[in-house]
Design an enzyme around this catalytic site. Structure first.
Site, PDB file in Angstrom:
ATOM      1  N   HIS A  56       0.841  -1.206   0.000  1.00  0.00           N
ATOM      2  CA  HIS A  56       0.000   0.000   0.000  1.00  0.00           C
ATOM      3  C   HIS A  56       0.872   1.251   0.000  1.00  0.00           C
ATOM      4  O   HIS A  56       1.493   1.590   1.011  1.00  0.00           O
ATOM      5  CB  HIS A  56      -0.933   0.016   1.214  1.00  0.00           C
ATOM      6  N   HIS A  58       1.508   5.394  -2.099  1.00  0.00           N
ATOM      7  CA  HIS A  58       1.025   6.440  -3.027  1.00  0.00           C
ATOM      8  C   HIS A  58       2.229   7.072  -3.703  1.00  0.00           C
ATOM      9  O   HIS A  58       2.789   8.049  -3.206  1.00  0.00           O
ATOM     10  CB  HIS A  58       0.212   7.494  -2.266  1.00  0.00           C
ATOM     11  N   GLN A 151      -9.381   9.182  -5.515  1.00  0.00           N
ATOM     12  CA  GLN A 151      -9.117   9.830  -4.216  1.00  0.00           C
ATOM     13  C   GLN A 151     -10.278  10.704  -3.729  1.00  0.00           C
ATOM     14  O   GLN A 151     -10.594  10.720  -2.542  1.00  0.00           O
ATOM     15  CB  GLN A 151      -7.841  10.686  -4.340  1.00  0.00           C
ATOM     16  N   HIS A 209      -9.474   1.474  -0.396  1.00  0.00           N
ATOM     17  CA  HIS A 209      -9.300   2.216   0.852  1.00  0.00           C
ATOM     18  C   HIS A 209     -10.639   2.106   1.572  1.00  0.00           C
ATOM     19  O   HIS A 209     -11.620   2.690   1.113  1.00  0.00           O
ATOM     20  CB  HIS A 209      -9.018   3.688   0.579  1.00  0.00           C
ATOM     21  N   GLU A 212     -11.394   4.172   6.313  1.00  0.00           N
ATOM     22  CA  GLU A 212     -10.236   4.851   6.918  1.00  0.00           C
ATOM     23  C   GLU A 212     -10.765   6.047   7.700  1.00  0.00           C
ATOM     24  O   GLU A 212     -10.667   7.197   7.277  1.00  0.00           O
ATOM     25  CB  GLU A 212      -9.228   5.295   5.845  1.00  0.00           C
ATOM     26  N   ASP A 308       2.090   3.158   2.972  1.00  0.00           N
ATOM     27  CA  ASP A 308       1.120   4.197   2.624  1.00  0.00           C
ATOM     28  C   ASP A 308       1.779   5.471   2.099  1.00  0.00           C
ATOM     29  O   ASP A 308       1.517   5.888   0.979  1.00  0.00           O
ATOM     30  CB  ASP A 308       0.194   4.502   3.815  1.00  0.00           C
TER      31      ASP A 308
HETATM   32 FE   FE2 Z   1      -3.605   5.071   1.130  1.00  0.00          FE
END
Ligand code: FE2
Length: 426
Positions: A56, A58, A151, A209, A212, A308
């Site tokens: 995971h 970005h 996103q 995702h 979260e 992440d």
């Molecule tokens: Fe993430």
């Protein structure tokens, strides 16, 4: 003639073995392998492990810390807003350059497979194109898997669903989503169904995702497990973060965990980020915001530790070191028994590799010759020390060398070298 012989290292299971490499593959593993090799490396006293895997990340945002400003509140929501500001000024070249620099860091840490989400809420799909290019450029040493990630919300952000489909058409590997960020719970639920159906039709993996948030009523994981079963996607779906489970009612969780296990949905917990981002609206006691990792493991659910973020709108630290991630996860999840510590190492190696469906991963004959040599006796010690990477081999080639250092103490009465490694019998 073999290409490489790494002799006498300790494997994660404690076995001492030589590893012979030829044509990018491991061709033999065992004691006293007598082959001629172009290069022989003595790994005695060192841990030889399959490479680290990050499930995971970005990569479109990485190494952008401070551009155009810093996240003042440290919250997820300000991070998303800040990313929105940065998105407007991104260029293809800048994204590719930062991603490549991060991949250099990854290599130096023995991190050779990364699943990165890439934001598709941008009509231009600029980051998608940049990371597809980077995936190609690093393919000789890093397996980069890309997730189409809306996103700003699949339905909440205008055009996001079309962009997600276009991104998949351009070769993005995995279907992503963010149900807890849609306008309503119902939109979130619908998005999970929609995304799983897209993945099923295209034969792709799913990584959402999911929940979260600290809101215990965020229960999209339930729908994700349901759709996984309904569409026969068992073993092909991951729920990332799942932080709301930290705050959920225990009775409800006792129903939920068997459903996740039944659907064979993997969980990806991101402890570095969850511990700093969740609980921001609390006073005291302040929640840790980590999903229920030991409990999921007990139910036979596959769980990975993910990184992440690294120096981006959400996180101001990071070094591409999956041992940092395991170290933080171990602490926050209180996984301190010898078996649990070993498990944390497995989670950032073999378990993450299984989540990514990596083929030919491991240290057996026939596996891809990718591995890392660490200055540690065993996996638990590697986590304790966040052990120095001594050598990294990727797809048959040595890609990083770090000759063993010998740090020296200069105390008046206690001169000499220092060794933080220590044999112990748990
Ligand atoms: Fe993430």
């Amino acid at each position: 003639m073999h290409d490489l012989l790494v002799a006498g290292g300790t494997l994660p299971n404690g076995e001492i073995a030589d590893i012979a490499v030829k044509g990018g593959k491991i061709v033999a593993v065992g004691r006293g392998i007598a082959v001629e090799a172009r290069e022989t490396i003595d790994a005695s006293g060192l841990l030889v492990s399959p490479p680290f895997v990050d499930p995971h990340f970005h990569m479109d945002a990485t190494l952008s810390y401070g551009i155009p400003r810093i996240n003042g509140s440290g919250t997820l929501l300000e991070g998303i807003a800040l990313w929105g500001e940065l998105k407007k000024i991104l260029t293809h070249e800048a994204v590719a350059e930062r991603a490549l620099e991060y991949c250099d860091w990854a290599v130096s840490m023995g991190l050779l497979a990364i699943r990165s989400h890439v934001d598709v809420c941008d009509e231009r799909l600029l980051a998608v194109d940049a990371l597809v290019e980077v995936r190609e450029r690093v393919a000789g040493y890093i397996d980069l898997q890309l997730v189409a990630f809306p996103q700003d919300g699949l339905y909440r952000s205008a055009g996001a669903r079309d962009n997600l489909i276009r991104a998949l058409d351009r070769g993005v590997d995995v279907v992503g989503g963010i149900p807890h960020f849609e306008r309503t719970m119902e939109d979130g639920r619908r998005s999970v169904t929609d995304l799983c159906e897209i993945a099923e039709q295209r034969g792709l993996l799913v990584d959402i995702h999911c929940d979260e948030t600290d809101d215990p009523m965020s229960r999209h994981i339930e729908q994700l497990a349901f759709e996984t079963n309904r569409l026969g996607l068992n073993g092909r779906v991951a729920g990332s973060h799942l932080t709301s489970m930290h705050s959920m009612d225990n009775y409800y969780v006792s129903k939920l965990l068997p459903l996740i296990a039944e659907a064979e949905v993997s969980a990806i917990s991101n402890p570095l980020i969850n511990i700093v981002i969740q609980g921001r609206h609390d006073t005291y006691p302040k929640r840790r915001g980590l999903t229920r990792v030991p409990e999921m493991l007990k139910h036979g659910i596959r769980v990975g530790w993910g990184q992440d973020c690294c120096l981006d709108p959400w996180y101001s630290l990071g070094t591409a070191d999956m041992l940092d991630v395991a170290f933080m996860g171990l602490h926050v999840a209180q996984m301190t028994s010898p078996a649990d510590m070993r498990k944390c190492f497995e989670m950032v190696t073999a378990d993450n590799a299984a989540i990514l469906h990596l083929e030919n991963y491991g240290l057996n004959p026939g596996c891809q010759a990718s591995f890392v040599v660490l200055d540690a006796n065993d996996p638990a010690e590697a986590v304790r020390l966040r052990a120095e990477r001594i050598l990294v081999v990727a797809k048959g080639n040595v890609v990083f060398r770090n000759p063993k250092r010998a740090p020296e103490l200069s105390l008046p009465d206690r001169p000499g070298t220092i060794d933080r490694r220590r044999k112990y019998s748990p």
